[in-house]
Design a protein around this motif. Structure first.
Motif, PDB file in Angstrom:
ATOM      1  N   VAL A 190      45.915  52.102  25.505  1.00  0.00           N
ATOM      2  CA  VAL A 190      46.675  51.939  24.283  1.00  0.00           C
ATOM      3  C   VAL A 190      47.910  51.136  24.631  1.00  0.00           C
ATOM      4  O   VAL A 190      48.706  51.521  25.458  1.00  0.00           O
ATOM      5  N   ASN A 244      41.632  48.312   9.524  1.00  0.00           N
ATOM      6  CA  ASN A 244      42.424  48.671   8.348  1.00  0.00           C
ATOM      7  C   ASN A 244      42.893  47.439   7.576  1.00  0.00           C
ATOM      8  O   ASN A 244      43.236  47.529   6.407  1.00  0.00           O
ATOM      9  N   PRO A 268      31.378  52.986  15.228  1.00  0.00           N
ATOM     10  CA  PRO A 268      32.293  53.012  16.374  1.00  0.00           C
ATOM     11  C   PRO A 268      33.343  54.116  16.322  1.00  0.00           C
ATOM     12  O   PRO A 268      33.764  54.544  15.249  1.00  0.00           O
ATOM     13  N   THR A 314      51.058  54.940  18.861  1.00  0.00           N
ATOM     14  CA  THR A 314      49.615  55.060  19.014  1.00  0.00           C
ATOM     15  C   THR A 314      49.186  55.714  20.318  1.00  0.00           C
ATOM     16  O   THR A 314      48.016  55.968  20.511  1.00  0.00           O
ATOM     17  N   HIS A 348      43.137  56.021   6.639  1.00  0.00           N
ATOM     18  CA  HIS A 348      43.356  55.249   7.864  1.00  0.00           C
ATOM     19  C   HIS A 348      42.172  55.381   8.802  1.00  0.00           C
ATOM     20  O   HIS A 348      41.705  56.489   9.072  1.00  0.00           O
ATOM     21  N   ILE A 349      41.725  54.259   9.325  1.00  0.00           N
ATOM     22  CA  ILE A 349      40.623  54.233  10.290  1.00  0.00           C
ATOM     23  C   ILE A 349      41.209  54.195  11.702  1.00  0.00           C
ATOM     24  O   ILE A 349      42.074  53.377  11.997  1.00  0.00           O
ATOM     25  N   GLY A 350      40.727  55.085  12.554  1.00  0.00           N
ATOM     26  CA  GLY A 350      41.095  55.022  13.971  1.00  0.00           C
ATOM     27  C   GLY A 350      42.400  55.722  14.293  1.00  0.00           C
ATOM     28  O   GLY A 350      42.974  56.446  13.484  1.00  0.00           O
ATOM     29  N   GLU A 351      42.849  55.483  15.527  1.00  0.00           N
ATOM     30  CA  GLU A 351      44.119  56.065  15.965  1.00  0.00           C
ATOM     31  C   GLU A 351      45.279  55.324  15.304  1.00  0.00           C
ATOM     32  O   GLU A 351      45.110  54.267  14.721  1.00  0.00           O
ATOM     33  N   VAL A 401      37.134  54.573  17.019  1.00  0.00           N
ATOM     34  CA  VAL A 401      38.105  53.502  16.807  1.00  0.00           C
ATOM     35  C   VAL A 401      39.445  53.831  17.453  1.00  0.00           C
ATOM     36  O   VAL A 401      40.078  54.830  17.120  1.00  0.00           O
ATOM     37  N   GLY A 402      39.873  52.976  18.366  1.00  0.00           N
ATOM     38  CA  GLY A 402      41.194  53.095  18.964  1.00  0.00           C
ATOM     39  C   GLY A 402      42.236  52.412  18.104  1.00  0.00           C
ATOM     40  O   GLY A 402      41.945  51.930  17.006  1.00  0.00           O
ATOM     41  N   ASN A 460      38.711  58.807  20.909  1.00  0.00           N
ATOM     42  CA  ASN A 460      39.771  58.435  19.977  1.00  0.00           C
ATOM     43  C   ASN A 460      40.112  59.571  19.021  1.00  0.00           C
ATOM     44  O   ASN A 460      41.265  59.713  18.603  1.00  0.00           O
ATOM     45  N   TRP A 497      34.757  56.840  13.312  1.00  0.00           N
ATOM     46  CA  TRP A 497      35.467  58.002  13.844  1.00  0.00           C
ATOM     47  C   TRP A 497      36.708  57.515  14.573  1.00  0.00           C
ATOM     48  O   TRP A 497      36.583  56.551  15.345  1.00  0.00           O
ATOM     49  N   PRO A 498      37.835  58.133  14.501  1.00  0.00           N
ATOM     50  CA  PRO A 498      38.190  59.106  13.476  1.00  0.00           C
ATOM     51  C   PRO A 498      38.613  58.376  12.204  1.00  0.00           C
ATOM     52  O   PRO A 498      38.951  57.208  12.245  1.00  0.00           O
TER      53      PRO A 498
END
Lengths: 222, 198
Positions: free
Chosen positions: A47, B117, B106, A54, A201-204, B108-109, A114, A185-186
């Motif tokens: 990250v 987004n 996936p 993040t 929101h998608i992701g971290e 997602v990071g 994640n 995910w997430p």
């Protein structure tokens, strides 16, 4: 098997070998660069954002500096939960019981790195706003077979300090229904007192925005 | 760079294997034309992942569409098994890349999340960034394709009858998984087997 000959003459062995070695070398350099970049960025995790918004901390503190200047946009009414296989560690058995409350919905699966990285941030927000009426619903939508085992989910919840209600979405019906054709995910949503989605929101990441949305809704209502 | 690093890092994650494992079929199956297969796998995978993330009309395949995709994968595996040339390698790479990206869900990071987004409409500007991510995720295919060129002794193993039979079987297994909705289970099983072998 290979009944047909290659359709073009192969390059000379020397040229092929040099090209192969060059590709391997470039790949090794790329990998070394990525590892170096990760290490240089701090904790060896991938990250790399300049903001600490993040990164995956061992613990996180909900101290948002982001204050919404206006009400978060109403995105759409929250979808229903479809054919779930029950709830874990929950006083609820349906989302309707949460009507009138602000709650976060997180789609996760315990094998997802994640999703784990999001947990400390959710926990910090939960700890801060739970007494003000915030609830979190974790919808566990497994990707692989081993993630469908309920005992493994309970163990993972304990390991990841997930102390909020969990919905078992074993066949990913709700996962598909909520996310339609963009499925990840997430994925985190905030549902307001009227049952409308106000954050998606998608992701971290974007934890400040998540917390600000929650804080705004708790303070001002839907 | 951050996006590429995150993609390279994510190669070790189970979620990512659904995009990586199918790439072994065209890469090894194409034998001396593996670079063609890898190139088209990454190119097609990038476009489909971008469409998947941006185009509202691009639905997740199920029902008859999934069965048709499974049939295409099975057919492509058979062609790859029988023939070795640049055209077959390129088409096989593109087919496997497109299907695996289409079915990929996936994890997602933060970097991919930022991209996704933003990707609420078909914005061509974002396509290169999706390509960077897919390249990172599929990057283990590059040394797999290049190694027999760098060390010619490996060619014998790559082209061995047993290797090509295994690759064909893997292609069929993935095809059946796609057709009947067990794709993730197949990938998960392959992951578990590979962990046990290691």
């Amino acid at each position: 098997m290979s009944n047909q000959q290659p359709d073009s003459p192969p390059p000379s062995p020397g040229t092929s070998r040099r090209a192969g070695l060059a590709a391997m070398g470039l790949f090794a350099l790329l990998l070394a660069g990525a590892v170096g970049w990760s290490v240089a960025s701090g904790d060896g995790e991938p990250v790399i954002a300049a903001s600490n918004d993040t990164a995956e901390p061992a613990t996180a503190t909900a101290t948002t500096q982001t204050i919404l200047s206006e009400a978060p946009e109403v995105l759409r009414p929250r979808p229903e939960l479809l054919e779930n296989d029950g709830w874990l560690q929950s006083p609820y058995s349906s989302l309707e019981e949460l009507d009138g409350q602000v709650y976060i919905v997180e789609f996760w699966t315990f094998g997802c790195f994640n999703c784990r990285a999001v947990k400390p941030h959710l926990r910090a927000i939960y700890d801060t706003y739970r007494d003000d009426g915030l609830e979190i619903i974790g919808i566990h939508a497994p990707e692989f077979e081993f993630e469908k085992d309920v005992e493994a989910i309970k163990q993972a919840a304990a390991d990841q300090n997930v102390n909020w209600p969990i919905v078992l979405d074993t066949n990913k019906k709700s996962f598909r229904h909520w996310q339609e054709d963009r499925r990840f995910w997430p994925r985190t949503y905030v549902v307001d007192q009227n049952g409308d989605i106000r954050y998606d929101h998608i992701g971290e990441g974007a934890y400040d925005e998540l917390e600000a949305t929650v804080a705004w809704l708790l303070e001002n209502g839907a | 760079m951050d996006l590429l690093v995150e993609a390279l890092w994510s190669v070790r994650l189970p979620c990512t294997l659904a995009l990586l494992i199918p790439g072994f079929v065209p890469t090894v199956g194409a034998r001396s034309f593996a670079p063609w297969a890898v190139g088209s796998y990454i190119a097609a995978g990038s476009v489909v992942f971008w469409l998947n993330a941006t185009a509202q009309w691009f639905a997740y395949p199920d029902g008859w569409v999934a069965i048709a995709l499974g049939g295409v994968l099975a057919g492509m595996s058979a062609v790859l098994w029988k023939m070795e040339n640049a055209a077959v390698a390129s088409v096989a790479g593109a087919v496997f890349g497109a299907v695996s990206a289409w079915l990929w869900l996936p994890c997602v990071g933060s970097e991919l999340g930022t991209l996704l987004n933003r990707a609420t409409e078909e914005n061509l500007v974002l396509l290169p960034r999706f390509a960077v991510y897919v390249f990172g995720v599929a990057s283990p295919l590059v040394p797999l394709a290049a190694a027999p060129f760098a060390w010619p002794k490996l060619v014998r193993h790559r082209d061995a009858r047993v290797t090509q039979h295994v690759v064909f079987a893997l292609g069929l297994l993935l095809a059946v998984g796609v057709a009947f909705g067990y794709y993730e289970d197949v990938v998960g099983t392959l992951r578990r087997w590979s962990l046990q072998l290691l």
